[in-house]
Scaffold this active site. Structure first.
Site, PDB file in Angstrom:
ATOM      1  N   SER A 112      85.579  -2.334 -34.128  1.00 22.83           N
ATOM      2  CA  SER A 112      86.249  -3.537 -34.611  1.00 22.83           C
ATOM      3  C   SER A 112      86.120  -3.614 -36.140  1.00 22.83           C
ATOM      4  CB  SER A 112      85.669  -4.772 -33.917  1.00 22.83           C
ATOM      5  OG  SER A 112      86.461  -5.891 -34.166  1.00 22.83           O
ATOM      6  N   ASP A 164      94.607   2.962  -9.120  1.00 21.87           N
ATOM      7  CA  ASP A 164      93.179   2.666  -9.242  1.00 21.87           C
ATOM      8  C   ASP A 164      92.937   1.345  -9.971  1.00 21.87           C
ATOM      9  OD1 ASP A 164      94.119   3.442 -11.676  1.00 21.87           O
ATOM     10  OD2 ASP A 164      92.585   4.950 -12.085  1.00 21.87           O
ATOM     11  N   VAL A 200      94.006   0.682 -12.847  1.00 18.55           N
ATOM     12  CA  VAL A 200      93.928   0.954 -14.286  1.00 18.55           C
ATOM     13  C   VAL A 200      95.295   1.440 -14.773  1.00 18.55           C
ATOM     14  CG1 VAL A 200      92.807   2.339 -16.066  1.00 18.55           C
ATOM     15  CG2 VAL A 200      91.510   1.602 -14.047  1.00 18.55           C
ATOM     16  N   ASP A 244      93.169  -3.468 -25.187  1.00 17.42           N
ATOM     17  CA  ASP A 244      92.471  -4.297 -26.173  1.00 17.42           C
ATOM     18  C   ASP A 244      93.392  -5.441 -26.590  1.00 17.42           C
ATOM     19  OD1 ASP A 244      91.413  -5.392 -28.542  1.00 17.42           O
ATOM     20  OD2 ASP A 244      90.569  -3.477 -29.180  1.00 17.42           O
ATOM     21  N   HIS A 248      88.401  -4.691 -25.908  1.00 18.55           N
ATOM     22  CA  HIS A 248      88.051  -4.593 -27.325  1.00 18.55           C
ATOM     23  C   HIS A 248      86.584  -4.188 -27.488  1.00 18.55           C
ATOM     24  CE1 HIS A 248      88.366  -5.119 -31.557  1.00 18.55           C
ATOM     25  NE2 HIS A 248      87.459  -6.070 -31.599  1.00 18.55           N
TER      26      HIS A 248
HETATM   27 CA   LIG Z   1      96.449   3.896 -12.615  1.00 19.03          CA
END
Ligand SMILES: [Ca+2]
Ligand SMILES: *[C@@H]1O[C@H](CO)[C@@H](O)[C@H](O)[C@H]1NC(C)=O
Ligand SMILES: *[C@@H]1O[C@H](CO)[C@@H](O)[C@H](O)[C@H]1NC(C)=O
Ligand SMILES: *[C@@H]1O[C@H](CO)[C@@H](O)[C@H](O)[C@H]1NC(C)=O
Ligand SMILES: *[C@@H]1O[C@H](CO)[C@@H](O)[C@H](O)[C@H]1NC(C)=O
Ligand SMILES: *[C@@H]1O[C@H](CO)[C@@H](O)[C@H](O)[C@H]1NC(C)=O
Length: 580
Positions: free
Chosen positions: A213, A284, A286, A447, A493
Site C-alpha cells: 500500500s 472455486d 475465486v 483489491d 488490499h
Molecule cells: Ca475460479
C-alpha cells in the site's frame, strides 16, 4: 476456523529459516549491543550530506528470545535476539527532527541483509510489527517516522504550514526522502555494526525493501529515484497515484441520484463473483479473470435479487453505524454499479483515472446512514485529496458542485502539486535494472482500495519506456528478467479477501525476492498457498503478468490473452500528456 490459525499450523518454521551460518562477526549480542559500541557503529559525521545525527538521542537495548508472529506474507520466526536501536537526526539549517528505529539481529543470526520497511496510509512506519519482519530473514531492519513527530504520528500533523499551504519539506520527506535517508544510514550502520571493512573484501550485505500500500509506494519511489540503493524490493499494492478514484463512487451516486445501502452493492458484487468464477476454468469461488468478468457481468442481472444484512457497528471514521437492512436489488443500484465498473470518464469521454472491475468490493462507494432522516447519504473518502490537493484539514467533502470533470481537475492539480514528490509513477528504471536490482510487485486482483489496474498500467509503462523498440511480448520477456508483476487471484488490499476466501496467497514474499537476488531464482510463477476451501493448504502458484490463469482439468496454465491487456492497461487520456 480462522485463516490465521490455519496459517500458523500449516507452515514449518524450520523449512523457511535457512541455516544461520554466515556471520560477519563472531561475537555475542551482549558484546555489541551497548551504547558505546553502537555509537561507534553510527555513520560518521558528514556521511550523508545535510543529515546531522544526534548521538545524544541514541537508545540501545538487547532483546532475547523474541517471537515474530506469522502474518499472511511471512512465516514468522521464534527465538530471535536482536539489538533494538533508536536515534534521531536533523537536517542542516533546520531544527527539524526525524526518528529512526532499527532492529539489528544477534551476530549469529545475521544473514548479511539489510531491510527498509514501509508504512501504511499517510504514516511512514508500521513500528515494531513492521520492523520484526527483518528478523525472519536475518536482516537488519529499519523504519522512520518521516520527521512527523514520533512513530505514532502521520503526515497530517505536518502536511500544512500554519498559513495553510503545503509544507513541501514534509511532503518530500513523505514522498521519498525519509526512506532514502533511513536506508543510507541503515546500510552504513549495518556494515559497521557487524564489523565490515571498507576495502571491498567483506561479504556483500544485500539490501531490500518490503512494503504494501503506502509502503509499496515508498519502495517504488526508491527504485525510481535511487537505482543503486536496493538489490531487491517486495512491492505490494502500491498506492502510487492520487486517491481521486476513491471519490468515483460517491460522485457516481450523486450524479445518478441514488445512494444504495452498502448491503445492496455487496449483493451485486457477490452476484458478479458467482457469475464470473468459472471464467478462469475453475469453480472455486475465486475470480481469476476479473478482466473477463468486466465484459461478462452486467449488474442489471442482479435486479430483484434479495439482500439482507445485520446491523454493522462502523466507527465514525468508516461512516458510522449501519442499521440492519433487507430488500431486493433495485435498477438504480444496478445502474450505479455499472457506471462505476465502466470507469471514470470526463465530459469529453476521456478516461480520468483507475477503477475496479465487477468482482471487486466497492468500499469507497459505501454510503453512510443518517438516523435522523432514515436515509443513506454519500460518504466520500476524501481525506487525502482534501489534505494534499485541496490543502484542507477536513473529512468533509461537499458534493454539490462536483462532477466527473471536477475529479479530472483534481487529478491534474495533484500532478502539479504533489506529482513529483509523492506520485511514484516514473517509468524509467534503467539505473536500478543496470545495477542488477529485482522488483517483485504483487497486487490483489480484488483489491477494492487500490485497484489492481493501477499496477498493471504502471508496469506496462515501464515496459514501453524501457523497451520501446520491442513488441509487447518481447518487451515483457525482457522486463520479466528483473521486474515481475503478479496479480493475486481474489485477494484484497495487502490481505486475503473474505469475499473470495479460497484464493491463493503469497505467504513468503520476501523469500521469493531473496531467492531471486541471492540465488538467481527468477519466479516465473509466484509461490502461493490456498487459504480456504477444499484445497486449503495446497500450493497454487500465481501467473506472472501479463499471463493469465487458465484451468483445464486440475491444471493451471498461464496464457496470454489480449483481452486482459485491453481491460487492464487502458490509456488515462483525460490529461493530454502521458500519464503512467
Ligand atoms: Ca475460479
Ligand atoms: C568464534 O568463536 C568461537 C567460540 O568463541 C571460537 O572457537 C572460534 O575460533 C571463533 N571463530 C573465529 C573465526 O574467530
Ligand atoms: C533463550 O531461550 C533459550 C532456550 O530456547 C534459553 O536457554 C536462554 O536462557 C534464553 N535466554 C534468555 C536471555 O532468556
Ligand atoms: C526499543 O526501543 C524503544 C526506544 O527506546 C522502546 O520504546 C521499545 O520498547 C524497545 N523495544 C523493545 C522490543 O525492546
Ligand atoms: C583488506 O583486504 C585484505 C585482503 O583480504 C585484508 O588482508 C586486509 O586486512 C583488509 N584491510 C582492512 C583495513 O580491512
Ligand atoms: C435476514 O437474515 C437474518 C439473520 O441472518 C434472518 O434471521 C432473517 O430471517 C433474514 N431475513 C430474510 C427476509 O431473509
Amino acid at each position: 476456523m480462522s485463516l490465521r490459525l490455519t496459517f500458523l499450523a500449516g507452515i514449518s518454521l524450520a523449512m523457511v529459516t535457512p541455516a544461520l551460518s554466515i556471520c560477519a562477526r563472531n561475537t555475542s549480542l551482549s558484546t555489541v549491543c551497548t551504547a558505546e559500541y553502537v555509537q561507534n557503529a553510527l555513520p560518521a559525521a558528514g556521511f550523508l550530506k545535510g543529515v546531522n545525527l544526534d548521538v545524544s538521542s541514541l537508545t540501545v537495548n538487547a532483546v532475547y528470545n523474541y517471537t515474530v508472529p506469522p502474518t499472511f506474507t511471512h512465516p514468522g520466526a521464534v527465538d530471535r535476539s536482536f539489538c533494538n536501536v533508536t536515534f534521531s537526526y536533523s537536517h542542516a539549517g533546520t531544527n527539524d527532527k526525524t526518528n529512526l528505529w532499527f532492529f539489528l539481529p544477534s551476530p549469529d543470526q545475521f544473514q548479511n541483509r539489510y531491510l527498509s520497511t514501509g508504512g501504511a496510509s499517510i504514516s511512514m512506519t508500521l513500528g515494531e510489527w513492521g520492523l520484526s519482519v527483518g528478523l525472519v530473514y536475518g536482516a537488519v531492519s529499519g523504519t522512520t517516522d518521516g520527521g512527523f513527530g514520533g512513530f505514532d504520528k502521520d503526515l497530517s500533523s505536518v502536511a500544512l504550514r500554519a498559513d495553510g499551504v503545503l509544507n513541501y519539506d514534509a511532503i518530500a520527506a513523505y514522498g521519498y526522502k525519509a526512506i532514502h535517508e533511513m536506508s543510507v544510514v541503515g546500510k552504513e550502520l549495518t556494515r559497521k555494526f557487524y564489523g565490515g571493512n571498507t576495502n571491498g573484501t567483506q561479504t556483500k550485505i544485500y539490501s531490500y525493501f518490503n512494503g504494501c500500500s503506502e509502503g509499496g509506494r515508498e519502495g517504488l519511489s526508491q527504485v525510481q529515484k535511487y537505482g543503486t540503493q536496493f538489490d531487491g524490493a517486495a512491492i505490494g499494492a502500491p498506492a502510487i497515484r492520487d486517491t481521486v478514484h476513491w471519490l468515483q463512487g460517491p460522485v457516481v451516486e450523486k450524479t445518478l441520484n441514488y445512494f444504495p445501502p452498502p448491503c445492496e452493492l455487496q449483493r451485486i458484487t457477490a452476484d458478479a463473483v458467482a457469475a464470473c468464477d468459472s471464467l478462469d476454468g475453475k469453480t472455486d469461488g475465486v475470480v481469476g479473470r476479473s478482466d473477463l468478468c468486466k465484459l461478462h457481468y452486467d449488474a442489471t442481472a442482479s435486479i430483484g435479487n434479495p439482500y439482507n444484512c445485520s446491523a454493522v457497528d462502523r466507527s465514525p471514521f468508516q461512516g458510522g453505524p449501519l442499521p440492519a437492512v433487507q430488500g431486493t436489488v433495485s435498477a438504480e443500484a444496478a445502474a450505479v454499479a455499472n457506471e462505476i465498473w465502466k470507469g471514470l470518464f470526463d465530459s469529453k469521454n476521456r478516461r480520468i483515472t483507475v477503477n475496479n472491475f465487477p468482482s471487486v468490493p466497492l468500499p469507497n462507494a459505501e454510503t453512510a446512514f443518517n438516523p435522523f432522516t432514515g436515509s443513506y447519504v454519500p460518504f466520500p473518502n476524501a481525506g487525502v485529496v482534501n489534505l494534499l490537493i485541496r490543502e484542507l484539514y477536513t473529512f468533509d467533502f461537499p458534493l454539490d458542485d462536483v462532477t466527473y470533470d471536477t475529479l479530472r481537475d483534481y487529478v491534474l492539480e495533484g500532478m502539479h502539486k504533489i506529482g513529483y514528490p509523492i506520485a511514484a509513477v516514473w517509468p524509467d528504471l534503467e539505473k536500478y535494472r543496470d545495477n542488477g536490482g529485482k522488483v517483485l510487485h504483487w497486487h490483489g486482483e480484488a483489491d477494492g482500495t487500490v485497484p489492481a489496474i493501477s499496477s498493471t498500467i504502471y508496469h506496462d509503462a515501464v515496459r514501453k519506456t524501457m523497451y520501446p523498440g520491442l513488441g509487447l511480448n518481447e518487451g515483457y520477456e525482457q522486463l520479466n528478467e528483473w521486474y515481475r508483476l503478479f496479480l493475486v487471484p481474489g485477494a484484497g488490499h495487502c490481505d486475503p479477501n473474505p469475499e473470495q476466501p479460497n484464493g491463493p496467497f503469497p505467504r513468503d514474499i520476501l523469500k521469493s525476492v531473496i531467492d531471486w537476488v541471492e540465488d538467481d531464482v527468477n519466479p516465473e510463477r509466484l509461490p502461493a498457498t490456498v487459504l480456504g476451501g477444499p484445497e486449503e493448504g495446497t500450493q497454487q502458484p500465481i501467473c506472472s503478468w501479463p499471463l493469465r490463469p487458465k484451468w483445464t482439468g486440475g491444471d493451471l496454465e498461464c496464457v496470454f490473452d489480449q483481452v486482459a491487456i485491453d481491460e487492464f492497461v487502458p490509456a488515462l487520456d483525460s490529461i493530454p500528456v502521458p500519464v503512467y
